[in-house]
Design a protein around this motif. Sequence first.
Motif, mmCIF file in Angstrom:
data_model
loop_
_atom_site.group_PDB
_atom_site.id
_atom_site.type_symbol
_atom_site.label_atom_id
_atom_site.label_comp_id
_atom_site.label_asym_id
_atom_site.label_seq_id
_atom_site.Cartn_x
_atom_site.Cartn_y
_atom_site.Cartn_z
ATOM 1 N N GLN A 390 -6.664 -4.553 -0.031
ATOM 2 C CA GLN A 390 -6.522 -3.564 -1.100
ATOM 3 C C GLN A 390 -5.055 -3.398 -1.490
ATOM 4 O OE1 GLN A 390 -9.597 -2.229 -2.160
ATOM 5 N NE2 GLN A 390 -8.352 -1.790 -3.956
ATOM 6 N N ASN A 391 -4.162 -3.460 -0.508
ATOM 7 C CA ASN A 391 -2.732 -3.387 -0.799
ATOM 8 C C ASN A 391 -2.281 -4.575 -1.646
ATOM 9 O OD1 ASN A 391 -1.596 -0.984 0.282
ATOM 10 N ND2 ASN A 391 -1.880 -1.772 2.344
ATOM 11 N N GLU A 392 -2.808 -5.749 -1.329
ATOM 12 C CA GLU A 392 -2.464 -6.939 -2.099
ATOM 13 C C GLU A 392 -2.951 -6.814 -3.543
ATOM 14 O OE1 GLU A 392 -0.559 -9.524 -1.268
ATOM 15 O OE2 GLU A 392 -0.162 -8.431 0.596
ATOM 16 N N ALA A 393 -4.140 -6.238 -3.704
ATOM 17 C CA ALA A 393 -4.675 -6.035 -5.056
ATOM 18 C C ALA A 393 -3.799 -5.064 -5.843
ATOM 19 C CB ALA A 393 -6.109 -5.514 -4.971
ATOM 20 N N LEU A 394 -3.268 -4.048 -5.159
ATOM 21 C CA LEU A 394 -2.387 -3.090 -5.819
ATOM 22 C C LEU A 394 -1.061 -3.749 -6.206
ATOM 23 C CD1 LEU A 394 -1.891 -0.161 -6.672
ATOM 24 C CD2 LEU A 394 -1.124 0.328 -4.341
ATOM 25 N N LYS A 395 -0.573 -4.640 -5.368
ATOM 26 C CA LYS A 395 0.708 -5.301 -5.643
ATOM 27 C C LYS A 395 0.671 -6.115 -6.937
ATOM 28 C CE LYS A 395 2.435 -5.818 -0.896
ATOM 29 N NZ LYS A 395 2.754 -6.783 0.197
ATOM 30 N N ILE A 396 -0.442 -6.799 -7.184
ATOM 31 C CA ILE A 396 -0.502 -7.688 -8.342
ATOM 32 C C ILE A 396 -0.906 -6.969 -9.620
ATOM 33 C CG2 ILE A 396 -1.037 -9.680 -6.883
ATOM 34 C CD1 ILE A 396 -3.951 -9.445 -7.726
ATOM 35 N N ASP A 469 5.543 1.771 9.145
ATOM 36 C CA ASP A 469 5.848 0.763 8.122
ATOM 37 C C ASP A 469 4.775 0.705 7.032
ATOM 38 O OD1 ASP A 469 8.148 0.120 9.460
ATOM 39 O OD2 ASP A 469 7.284 -1.582 10.539
ATOM 40 N N ALA A 470 3.492 0.867 7.431
ATOM 41 C CA ALA A 470 2.408 0.762 6.447
ATOM 42 C C ALA A 470 2.504 1.873 5.399
ATOM 43 C CB ALA A 470 1.054 0.817 7.153
ATOM 44 N N ALA A 471 2.726 3.115 5.860
ATOM 45 C CA ALA A 471 2.816 4.243 4.929
ATOM 46 C C ALA A 471 4.061 4.147 4.051
ATOM 47 C CB ALA A 471 2.813 5.558 5.696
ATOM 48 N N ILE A 472 5.184 3.738 4.645
ATOM 49 C CA ILE A 472 6.418 3.589 3.866
ATOM 50 C C ILE A 472 6.242 2.493 2.818
ATOM 51 C CG2 ILE A 472 8.837 2.887 3.988
ATOM 52 C CD1 ILE A 472 8.998 4.264 6.702
ATOM 53 N N GLY A 473 5.586 1.386 3.222
ATOM 54 C CA GLY A 473 5.336 0.305 2.277
ATOM 55 C C GLY A 473 4.443 0.734 1.134
ATOM 56 N N LEU A 474 3.391 1.522 1.451
ATOM 57 C CA LEU A 474 2.497 2.020 0.409
ATOM 58 C C LEU A 474 3.238 2.961 -0.530
ATOM 59 C CD1 LEU A 474 -0.310 2.403 -0.853
ATOM 60 C CD2 LEU A 474 -0.757 4.172 0.873
ATOM 61 N N ASP A 475 4.070 3.826 0.030
ATOM 62 C CA ASP A 475 4.836 4.781 -0.771
ATOM 63 C C ASP A 475 5.771 4.041 -1.727
ATOM 64 O OD1 ASP A 475 5.788 7.569 -1.308
ATOM 65 O OD2 ASP A 475 7.658 6.753 -0.534
ATOM 66 N N GLN A 476 6.475 3.047 -1.214
ATOM 67 C CA GLN A 476 7.403 2.277 -2.058
ATOM 68 C C GLN A 476 6.647 1.508 -3.142
ATOM 69 O OE1 GLN A 476 9.383 -0.051 0.962
ATOM 70 N NE2 GLN A 476 10.972 1.503 1.300
ATOM 71 N N LEU A 477 5.482 0.969 -2.782
ATOM 72 C CA LEU A 477 4.679 0.216 -3.749
ATOM 73 C C LEU A 477 4.206 1.117 -4.888
ATOM 74 C CD1 LEU A 477 3.241 -2.375 -4.604
ATOM 75 C CD2 LEU A 477 1.377 -1.773 -3.030
ATOM 76 N N LEU A 478 3.702 2.310 -4.535
ATOM 77 C CA LEU A 478 3.221 3.230 -5.573
ATOM 78 C C LEU A 478 4.364 3.713 -6.468
ATOM 79 C CD1 LEU A 478 0.640 5.370 -3.571
ATOM 80 C CD2 LEU A 478 0.153 3.865 -5.501
ATOM 81 N N ARG A 479 5.523 3.985 -5.865
ATOM 82 C CA ARG A 479 6.661 4.433 -6.666
ATOM 83 C C ARG A 479 7.144 3.327 -7.613
ATOM 84 N NH1 ARG A 479 8.874 9.330 -4.927
ATOM 85 N NH2 ARG A 479 7.833 10.112 -3.058
ATOM 86 N N GLU A 480 7.023 2.082 -7.158
ATOM 87 C CA GLU A 480 7.381 0.967 -8.025
ATOM 88 C C GLU A 480 6.393 0.858 -9.189
ATOM 89 O OE1 GLU A 480 9.505 -2.134 -9.511
ATOM 90 O OE2 GLU A 480 10.062 -0.901 -7.774
ATOM 91 N N LYS A 481 5.105 1.048 -8.895
ATOM 92 C CA LYS A 481 4.081 0.929 -9.921
ATOM 93 C C LYS A 481 4.176 2.041 -10.974
ATOM 94 C CE LYS A 481 2.245 -2.796 -8.388
ATOM 95 N NZ LYS A 481 2.397 -4.045 -9.184
#
Length: 547
Positions: A390-396, A469-481
């Motif tokens: 699901q994280n990979e799907a959010l990234k793309i 790391d997982a939560a920080i990565g998700l937070d950074q990904l959402l802020r980027e999006k």
Amino acid sequence: MNVTAVPVIYEILGMSSDHQLAPLVDTLTQTPVSILKICWAYERHAPDHSQYTDQIGDEIYRLGQKALNITDGSRPSYQGMISALCKQVGLPAQEDELADNETALLNLFTPQRLSSITADKQQAAVNEARQAAAESAKSFFSAAEWLPLAASLLQIAFLRSMHTEAACANKVAKKKSSSPAPVSQGDALVISNDSGTPVLTLAQIGLSDSDAGWRKVSKDDMGISRLNPLLQAVPGMATAVEVRTSNYMNVIVPAGTELVESIKHGSLIGTLRKIGKPELAGAAKLDVGKLSALATSGAALNIASALLAQKHLADISEKLSDIKEAIDDVAAFQKNERRSILTGSIRYFEQIAGSVMSGELSDEVIHLIEMHETKLLEVQDHLAIDIRSQNEALKILKDAEWVGQGKYIKALDEQQTALDKLYREMLLCLRARACGWQLFSAFPGREQRKRDRLQDIRASVLALLPQGDAAIGLDQLLREKIKAVTNPAERFKILRNENALLNRISTQGATVFDSLQTINTDISIHETPLSMDLKIEDGIIVATRMR
């Protein structure tokens, strides 16, 4: 005027250190619309800012008057200023929800979620947020005071959250370290050590005002029934037993207390251990009056341990019930196999909890506990794979793929909702594993396996926490999006949903850690006081309720 009602800003400033106040003073002395720099208190005391907090508060409230265009001379409320700031920067302010509005502002303007930032770096992140909020609050038609006011309010919000967290931590620590008093001290039997420190208190109390929380005690329960020989030694209980009435009693075991049978003395003694240390603080021989019968009966080999077992049983039962309710509430359980594995494990743990905690430790039961652990591990591994996918799907996911931002925002929301459901399932799975570990730990031996499993469950929870790391990565990904999202309210909505998810992870993670406390029968490792109500009929305990 009610001088006892201290306005919020003055109260927060009065609790803060010079270091915490410095960002506020810098903001107020570097803007031409503030008069703090010519304040005599500032000239006399700076940089000892805690010496003139009233003047700092006066200036913030004065800026609030100007920014909010208050012309009647009244002081604006802190909550009103926070709501106004939300509206000024385009956020939907929630009426009468001060903490939520503060969190929304901090969360929107900080480079990452504050709870994922180490304490020593949080102020730097807040400073970035304060500058960004000030710029966002600036507009051609707004008052110039909005810039320093916005920066000041975010610092106050940050300090208020820090002081609130510290107060909650102190309250929890105080609660853990203090022994609850029995309802009726006058009817208490207190067993003390040589130094006079209580190791066990039994007190008769009045009729129960509620039937909630009581757990029946079976006649063959060899745990709490060890207290029965002590009951008639409590003042007033002997008469009550003679008239065959139902009675209620409260029993307290202070933190670190242990009652053991002494071969040397041939009787029961009470010992008090120093919290966190192995050495004993003293002992008391229970050989007076009606207690002498207890000493030779062997009925109370370890009373405190029996109480602890009751507490663990109550805790496990409550946690299992909570998990079952949560499973019903989560719409994510569309995969029948996952749901059946989890519900099957919970049902089995409920069935065996009472017998395991009362000492029935058969090989058959431990074999089935291990079988359920294996199945829960499989569910956990499958969920971990789904979360990564699901994280990979959010990234793309890209804004350019959509015609109009509305569809992009909807796609972001759908991806976030899917992740939220997966994390809910993962937390429930870990909570079930923790309950299984509690039951597994009641069995003797297998110490290495117990330690390895404990470490694995802890590591699994830590990986999910906001600091991981997982939560920080998700937070950074959402802020980027959400950089592509132009509407501040929509950005806030996405971050608010993320905030709710990470708060849930923190809360349920703490529940799992609480479940991982040892259930060894040695009470000396238990560092918080136990308090339990007992229902007594014909001199026998028939029900218990934890306080």
